[in-house]
Design a protein around this motif. Structure first.
Motif, PDB file in Angstrom:
ATOM      1  N   GLN B 338      33.176  44.101  47.893  1.00 48.51           N
ATOM      2  CA  GLN B 338      32.714  42.711  47.994  1.00 48.51           C
ATOM      3  C   GLN B 338      32.653  42.092  46.596  1.00 48.51           C
ATOM      4  O   GLN B 338      32.221  42.762  45.656  1.00 48.51           O
ATOM      5  CB  GLN B 338      31.290  42.698  48.583  1.00 48.51           C
ATOM      6  CG  GLN B 338      31.257  42.789  50.090  1.00 48.51           C
ATOM      7  CD  GLN B 338      31.640  41.467  50.720  1.00 48.51           C
ATOM      8  OE1 GLN B 338      31.045  40.436  50.408  1.00 48.51           O
ATOM      9  NE2 GLN B 338      32.660  41.487  51.581  1.00 48.51           N
ATOM     10  N   PRO B 339      33.097  40.843  46.436  1.00 45.80           N
ATOM     11  CA  PRO B 339      33.027  40.234  45.102  1.00 45.80           C
ATOM     12  C   PRO B 339      31.602  39.786  44.733  1.00 45.80           C
ATOM     13  O   PRO B 339      31.351  38.626  44.473  1.00 45.80           O
ATOM     14  CB  PRO B 339      33.992  39.054  45.195  1.00 45.80           C
ATOM     15  CG  PRO B 339      34.091  38.730  46.625  1.00 45.80           C
ATOM     16  CD  PRO B 339      33.803  39.978  47.404  1.00 45.80           C
ATOM     17  N   VAL B 340      30.687  40.717  44.746  1.00 53.28           N
ATOM     18  CA  VAL B 340      29.318  40.438  44.314  1.00 53.28           C
ATOM     19  C   VAL B 340      29.149  41.080  42.947  1.00 53.28           C
ATOM     20  O   VAL B 340      29.409  42.261  42.784  1.00 53.28           O
ATOM     21  CB  VAL B 340      28.278  41.075  45.261  1.00 53.28           C
ATOM     22  CG1 VAL B 340      26.858  40.739  44.801  1.00 53.28           C
ATOM     23  CG2 VAL B 340      28.523  40.648  46.667  1.00 53.28           C
ATOM     24  N   PRO B 367      29.179  36.287  46.478  1.00 55.55           N
ATOM     25  CA  PRO B 367      30.579  35.939  46.717  1.00 55.55           C
ATOM     26  C   PRO B 367      30.761  34.430  46.810  1.00 55.55           C
ATOM     27  O   PRO B 367      30.009  33.755  47.516  1.00 55.55           O
ATOM     28  CB  PRO B 367      30.887  36.602  48.052  1.00 55.55           C
ATOM     29  CG  PRO B 367      29.904  37.710  48.167  1.00 55.55           C
ATOM     30  CD  PRO B 367      28.677  37.277  47.442  1.00 55.55           C
ATOM     31  N   PRO B 498      39.387  37.839  42.666  1.00 55.41           N
ATOM     32  CA  PRO B 498      38.236  37.293  43.391  1.00 55.41           C
ATOM     33  C   PRO B 498      37.079  36.894  42.467  1.00 55.41           C
ATOM     34  O   PRO B 498      36.209  36.121  42.866  1.00 55.41           O
ATOM     35  CB  PRO B 498      37.809  38.429  44.325  1.00 55.41           C
ATOM     36  CG  PRO B 498      38.465  39.660  43.794  1.00 55.41           C
ATOM     37  CD  PRO B 498      39.670  39.236  43.028  1.00 55.41           C
ATOM     38  N   ARG B 528      35.968  31.490  44.810  1.00 54.25           N
ATOM     39  CA  ARG B 528      35.861  32.678  43.970  1.00 54.25           C
ATOM     40  C   ARG B 528      34.441  32.833  43.438  1.00 54.25           C
ATOM     41  O   ARG B 528      33.703  31.858  43.308  1.00 54.25           O
ATOM     42  CB  ARG B 528      36.820  32.589  42.772  1.00 54.25           C
ATOM     43  CG  ARG B 528      38.271  32.653  43.171  1.00 54.25           C
ATOM     44  CD  ARG B 528      39.172  32.761  41.965  1.00 54.25           C
ATOM     45  NE  ARG B 528      40.560  32.792  42.394  1.00 54.25           N
ATOM     46  CZ  ARG B 528      41.282  31.722  42.663  1.00 54.25           C
ATOM     47  NH1 ARG B 528      40.761  30.513  42.535  1.00 54.25           N
ATOM     48  NH2 ARG B 528      42.521  31.826  43.080  1.00 54.25           N
ATOM     49  N   THR B 529      34.116  34.053  43.119  1.00 58.50           N
ATOM     50  CA  THR B 529      32.851  34.314  42.447  1.00 58.50           C
ATOM     51  C   THR B 529      33.074  33.978  40.978  1.00 58.50           C
ATOM     52  O   THR B 529      33.943  34.570  40.334  1.00 58.50           O
ATOM     53  CB  THR B 529      32.486  35.805  42.588  1.00 58.50           C
ATOM     54  OG1 THR B 529      32.507  36.122  43.979  1.00 58.50           O
ATOM     55  CG2 THR B 529      31.148  36.101  41.980  1.00 58.50           C
TER      56      THR B 529
END
Lengths: 610, 586
Positions: B338-340, B367, B498, B528-529
């Motif tokens: 995940q893009p966290v 995200p 991402p 995007r993050t």
């Protein structure tokens, strides 16, 4: 117009291998070129003197050979040791004199070469200032510096280590061969021919390297550029996962250079082989013929001993010249850059008229400066940077130039200062066409506050005195005060005498800007060109700088190049520039009230900020 | 002697770069030695033949020896040229390898290492240094070897002729070999002075060239010329000192060589008259004594070279031996994290200093969220961006993406997760299109164009002389800071990671660029993050959330409206900017 790119100049990096002397092969300049020799003009007497000393050194080597041969002959004749002693004494004398001459030669040649370098550098820099910043901006970045710093050094080596050496070598070979001819014509002719062949080898071998050299000359700069590029951009490559791919490119380029080097290495050594064998053959055949002649009773034993000892002296200069050739090659490479500068034609020619500051009466409403239908292309065939551009600034008026980047705003300033000469149209200052003005007079009348003011290594005072060399301390302090820059020197340990560091890097962008404004106060030119700073300036100093510029503008005619709309409202008139064209002229209120490019810019600015 | 040993220690590793070509390198040295010995033999044999002929030996009985002389002489020359060919072949191959090794090394060391140095300087220096090493293997080492081999061989040859003569020569041999040491005591200091003054001269000239516009505008040419002349005089003076010493060295060496020969001649003559030396061998002794010590003169030339080359080698080794700041795992990639982005209690100090730049920082970017990092310069904003790209590892705490610590990602996966738009954009010396496609080499021209359009760069690229094919860095493509940053935005859009880190330019850009970049940023941030290092209120307002840093700690966090209505650190920071109706925050 300095380039902002970070590309590093190839010329600074290409260092051809020393053994494979490559530069000359691809150069149009010959090894001994009249134009290059002319660079040493004025040192002719010294070089002649050096040649004389060098020749004497060689003559003494020959004399030593003769004396040694004589001594050996005496011993062979069964002479007593006492009879030999005077000859030994003579050799000691020869040795002593020769040592003194060698010392003189070495020190004098260093001094002479230093003078050649000094004169050449001054001459080059003088020419560069004549050619001006416009021309310099069009050069590959770094190339000028390379020529003025390293190129001149290489020319120095050329004169110090090659020119005199070459003449001495030629004289020595001629002298020794002449002596051998006297001893025995056959030996003289054979040695003479073989020595000439041996000497010709290195000098002509590069002629046969043609294709290989061309290969190298394309491959090596490409590799240098790519290598430096990859290293400078290493972080970017990494972040974008592109290193491996780029590494493959680099490998291919490096392999190209390797191939070229290896090919040259093969060809050059294959060519050198027969020539160097000729050198060895000279010594061997002299001895063989000599022994045969002695056996036939054609020469004396003293003569044979002379042949033995002199043949070596004929070959020594060949070896020394081969060594000196390396410096010659470097000098040749550098000479191209040097001659290119010296041969360039300055675009701006000196006029005869001068301007007095009285020409610009602020009150009489005359035109301070005017561009009239000016068209400028940086290079033939380019899109024009200015296209039939007409702008007028009245005496005492404050005119702002606005427009997107690339519109030609800074070009207007360059044309005004005659850094560039337009292809058509005229530029007038104080009603006089700038082409008719003395350049110094023009530049005294037009003060420039650039957006990226250059500060020179040295003190604040040095940098201020650039504008007025005889400025007193009091005058400098007044100028600094008016430029809101007193606090800068108050902060620094040595006041006016404080060092600003390389390119002024001990000062912030805003501080450098204020020093530049103080310079403009000192110049006290009736016309000002202000190029607004877009560099890092914080809010506080932006205000201070604006106030200082307002003070500076009082009583002067001002052309202001504005990059931000917020600063142009108070201008008497605004000129909107786009793609080298003047689109519109008017006051802020005029232009804001009617549709057009200015309104668009204004609206975009507003919309964006909210 | 200690100095010599130390110098030897610094130079020894250079031979190591000949690597796989070492056998050929040693072979070239052997051939070189053979060439030298054959040349002594040629001189001795020739002189002996002359002596024998004068002593009455008939030509017919000398003929075989004359043939031998021809063979020895030719062989000597052939060996000499062959050695030169071999040694160059080894040098060029080694250089090729060394360049590639250095490139790999730079890659391995990564941005963390380069950021702490000026990579431009390193690159230039290294390239010049690499070439200098060729000078060592091809042109310095062989004469050094010759200087050792030839005098020993020659002395041995003379000892064979008559041992007393060898004894006479020995002191001269020792004297010549040590000249550079007793006359060269000031060499290092003089060399340093010569280099310093030359450096100063270079600086003055560069100053005068770079400041040409000012010099011309202020009609200060004479002043510049005066400065150049002054620096020049200092250089000449320093060089003269150096030249005088060198002249002394050469004069003394030359005198010693000739005196050695003279001593051989005198003692030889005495020995012949006493009947202790065959006159036929006498010329051979004199000729060998006169010619064979000449290679020692090379020592006076190479002394200074060695110091310089050692310095070059040091710089190259420094890079080859540097430790990379981070090492990446070889583990397999993680499926779709995940893009966290989460910073958890991160503390960090740069390797070159003890002071902590980050001191227990924690924040999370969800995200698709855009977070503005705000704070005065030195607060630690850029450091956060660098750590997220793993230029270095934190001292304590951890940074994770999708809950997976950064250290657990293989490098290529991390690079596909995070890209950045820096302030100081590096453009490669290739086409604009290739520059944009740096992170996606197989991008089509259409894709590149779309990315440029979204980054607001299409219009100015089309206006360049060759459009997208214009070579960046050449005159026609002198791009402004704002334009360069727009190219960097296009790069990031095309790379399509991402997570994006965006470093907003501090400097005032022109109005148009500012607007264009703001729109470009919006395009990047969409979906995007995004972490923006923000310097402008207008940018900060548009962020979903603000994280304010001060002295390496998070001091304020929340939405713009939340923070501005309070009296926290953020409100205090932006107050002056709001008052002045400005945009840039201090």
């Amino acid at each position: 117009m300095r380039t902002r790119t970070r590309r590093i100049d190839d010329a600074a990096l290409v260092q051809p291998g020393r053994g494979l002397t490559l530069r000359t092969g691809a150069s149009r300049i010959r090894l001994v070129d009249r134009r290059v020799l002319a660079l040493g003009r004025g040192e002719g007497a010294v070089i002649a003197g050096l040649t004389a000393i060098g020749s004497m050194v060689s003559a003494l080597f020959v004399a030593q050979g003769v004396l040694v041969a004589r001594t050996l002959a005496l011993v062979f004749d069964g002479a007593e040791f006492a009879a030999v002693v005077p000859w030994l004494g003579a050799i000691v004398a020869v040795l002593a004199v020769r040592s003194a001459l060698v010392w003189t030669y070495q020190t004098r040649s260093a001094a002479a070469a230093g003078r050649v370098a000094g004169r050449l550098r001054s001459r080059l820099y003088r020419q560069v200032t004549d050619l001006g910043p416009g021309w310099a901006g069009g050069q590959r970045s770094g190339a000028l510096q390379t020529t003025l710093v390293d190129g001149v050094e290489q020319i120095e080596s050329y004169f110090r280590l090659f020119v005199a050496q070459l003449i001495v070598s030629l004289l020595t070979v001629a002298g020794v061969v002449a002596a051998l001819l006297v001893i025995d014509p056959l030996i003289g002719v054979v040695v003479g021919v073989l020595v000439v062949v041996a000497a010709a080898g290195p000098a002509i071998s590069w002629r046969f390297l043609g294709t290989g050299l061309r290969h190298w000359w394309t491959a090596a700069p490409a590799l240098s550029a790519e290598f430096v590029d990859s290293m400078q951009g290493a972080s970017t490559l990494k972040i974008f996962g592109a290193s491996a791919l780029r590494g493959e490119d680099l490998k291919a380029r490096s392999a190209d250079v390797l191939d070229a080097n290896m090919a040259l290495n093969r060809v050059e050594h294959a060519w050198l082989q027969p020539f160097s064998l000729a050198g060895a053959a000279a010594g061997v055949s002299a001895i063989w013929i000599g022994i045969a002649r002695l056996d036939a009773g054609a020469i004396s034993s003293t003569s044979l001993l002379l042949v033995l000892l002199l043949v070596g002296e004929a070959l020594r200069p060949v070896a020394e010249t081969k060594r000196a050739l390396h410096f010659a090659m470097q000098g040749m490479g550098a000479a191209e850059g040097v001659l290119e500068i010296l041969d360039a034609e300055p675009a701006a020619r000196e006029g005869e008229l001068t301007l007095s500051h009285g020409t610009f009466g602020v009150s009489d409403g005359r035109t301070a400066l005017a561009l009239d239908g000016v068209t400028l292309r940086y290079r033939p065939g380019d899109e024009p940077a200015l296209d039939r551009c007409s702008i007028e600034v009245g005496a005492g008026e404050r005119v702002a130039l606005v427009g997107p980047s690339g519109a030609g705003k800074t070009t207007v300033a360059s044309v005004l200062l005659r850094f560039f000469v337009p292809q058509s149209g005229s530029v007038r200052v104080g009603g006089i066409d700038v082409a008719q003005l003395e350049l110094d007079s023009l530049r005294h009348s037009v003060g420039l506050v650039p957006q990226d003011a250059y500060l020179f290594t040295g003190t604040i005072a040095d940098n201020l005195r650039l504008a007025r060399p005889d400025a007193s301390e009091a005058e400098m302090l007044t100028a600094l005060e008016q430029a809101a820059a007193l606090e800068i020197i108050a902060r620094l340990p040595d006041g006016l005498a404080s060092d600003v560091g390389e390119r002024g890097n001990r000062l912030s962008g805003g501080e450098r800007q204020r020093i530049a404004i103080a310079r403009a106060f000192l110049t006290d030119a009736p016309i000002l060109v202000l190029d607004e700073a877009t560099s890092s300036v914080d809010v506080e100093s932006e205000r201070t700088i604006q106030a200082a510029l307002d003070r500076l503008s009082v009583g002067r005619s001002v052309l202001m190049i504005a990059h931000r709309l917020s600063t142009v409202r108070h201008a008497d008139r605004i000129v909107v520039l786009d793609n080298g064209h003047v689109l519109d002229i008017g006051t802020h209120d005029d232009l804001a009230s009617r549709p057009g490019r200015y309104r668009q810019l204004l609206d975009a600015d507003q919309a964006d900020r909210s | 002697m200690k100095r010599v040993r130390e110098l030897g220690g610094r130079l020894a590793p250079i031979v190591a770069i000949t690597g796989p070509y070492r056998p050929m390198f040693y072979a070239s040295m052997a051939v070189g030695m053979a060439a030298q010995l054959l040349q002594i033999a040629t001189a001795g044999l020739g002189a002996w033949l002359v002596g024998a002929a004068i002593s009455g030996t008939a030509l017919s009985s000398l003929t075989p020896w004359l043939f031998a002389l021809v063979i020895v002489a030719m062989l000597g020359q052939a060996c000499s040229v062959t050695e030169s060919w071999m040694v160059h072949a080894v040098s060029w191959r080694s250089l090729h390898d060394l360049r590639l090794t250095l490139h790999d090394r730079f890659d391995e060391l990564g941005p963390g290492y380069l950021l702490e140095r000026r990579s431009g300087d390193i690159a230039r220096v290294v390239l010049a240094d690499v070439n200098e090493i060729e000078n060592y293997t091809s042109h310095v080492l062989p004469p050094l070897l010759t200087a050792v081999v030839v005098p020993i061989g020659a002395t041995a040859a003379i000892a064979v002729i008559q041992p007393v003569l060898a004894v006479v020569l020995l002191p001269f041999l020792v004297a010549v070999a040590t000249v550079p040491f007793w006359l060269g005591r000031h060499a290092e200091e003089q060399g340093r002075r010569a280099r310093t003054t030359a450096g100063a001269l270079g600086a003055v000239v560069i100053d005068a060239v770079q400041g040409l516009r000012e010099i011309v505008a202020f009609t200060a040419r004479d002043r510049a010329l005066r400065d150049i002349a002054r620096a020049q005089d200092a250089t000449v003076a320093a060089n003269l000192d150096h030249a005088r010493r060198l002249a002394a060295e050469r004069t003394v060496t030359g005198a010693l060589l000739s005196t050695g020969m003279l001593a051989t001649l005198a003692v030889g003559a005495l020995l012949v008259t006493r009947g202790a030396l065959d006159p036929a061998r006498f010329p051979a002794a004199v000729v060998i004594a006169g010619a064979a010590f000449a290679p020692l003169v090379a020592l006076t030339f190479v002394g200074g070279e060695l110091q310089r080359i050692a310095a070059c080698a040091d710089r190259v080794w420094t890079i080859l031996r540097a430790t990379p700041p981070v090492r990446f795992t070889a583990a397999p990639e993680h499926p779709r994290p995940q893009p966290v982005v989460a910073f958890d209690n991160v503390t960090f100090a740069y390797p070159s200093s003890d002071r902590s730049v980050l001191d227990g920082i924690s924040f999370t970017v969800r995200p698709g969220e855009t977070v503005a990092l705000v704070g005065r310069s030195g607060a630690g904003k850029s450091t956060c961006a660098h750590l997220l790209q793993r230029f270095w590892d934190p001292a304590h705490g951890s940074i994770s993406i999708g809950g997976i610590p950064l250290a657990a990602f293989p490098e290529q996966q991390l690079r596909r997760l995070v890209s950045s738009v820096p302030q100081d954009v590096y453009l490669f010396n290739t086409s604009i299109a290739a520059n944009i496609a740096i992170g996606k080499p197989d991008a089509t021209r259409d894709e590149i164009r779309v990315a440029a359009r979204l980054a607001n760069a299409e219009a100015f690229i089309d206006a360049l002389p060759d459009g997208f094919d214009t070579i960046a860095g050449e005159r026609a493509a002198t791009l402004s800071g704002g334009q360069r940053q727009r190219l960097a935005i296009a790069r990031a859009l095309l790379r399509d990671t991402p997570i994006v880190v965006f470093d907003e330019a501090v400097s005032n850009l022109d109005t148009e660029s500012e607007a264009a970049i703001r729109r470009g940023l919006a395009a990047v941030a969409a979906g995007r993050t995004t972490i923006v290092i923000a310097h402008r209120l207008s940018t900060i307002r548009r962020a979903d959330r603000i994280v304010m840093l001060d002295a390496g700690r998070v001091v304020d966090t929340g939405t713009y409206d939340e923070l501005i209505s309070g009296d926290g650190p953020f409100a205090r920071l932006v107050q002056p900017t709001l008052q002045h109706e400005s945009d840039v925050i201090p």
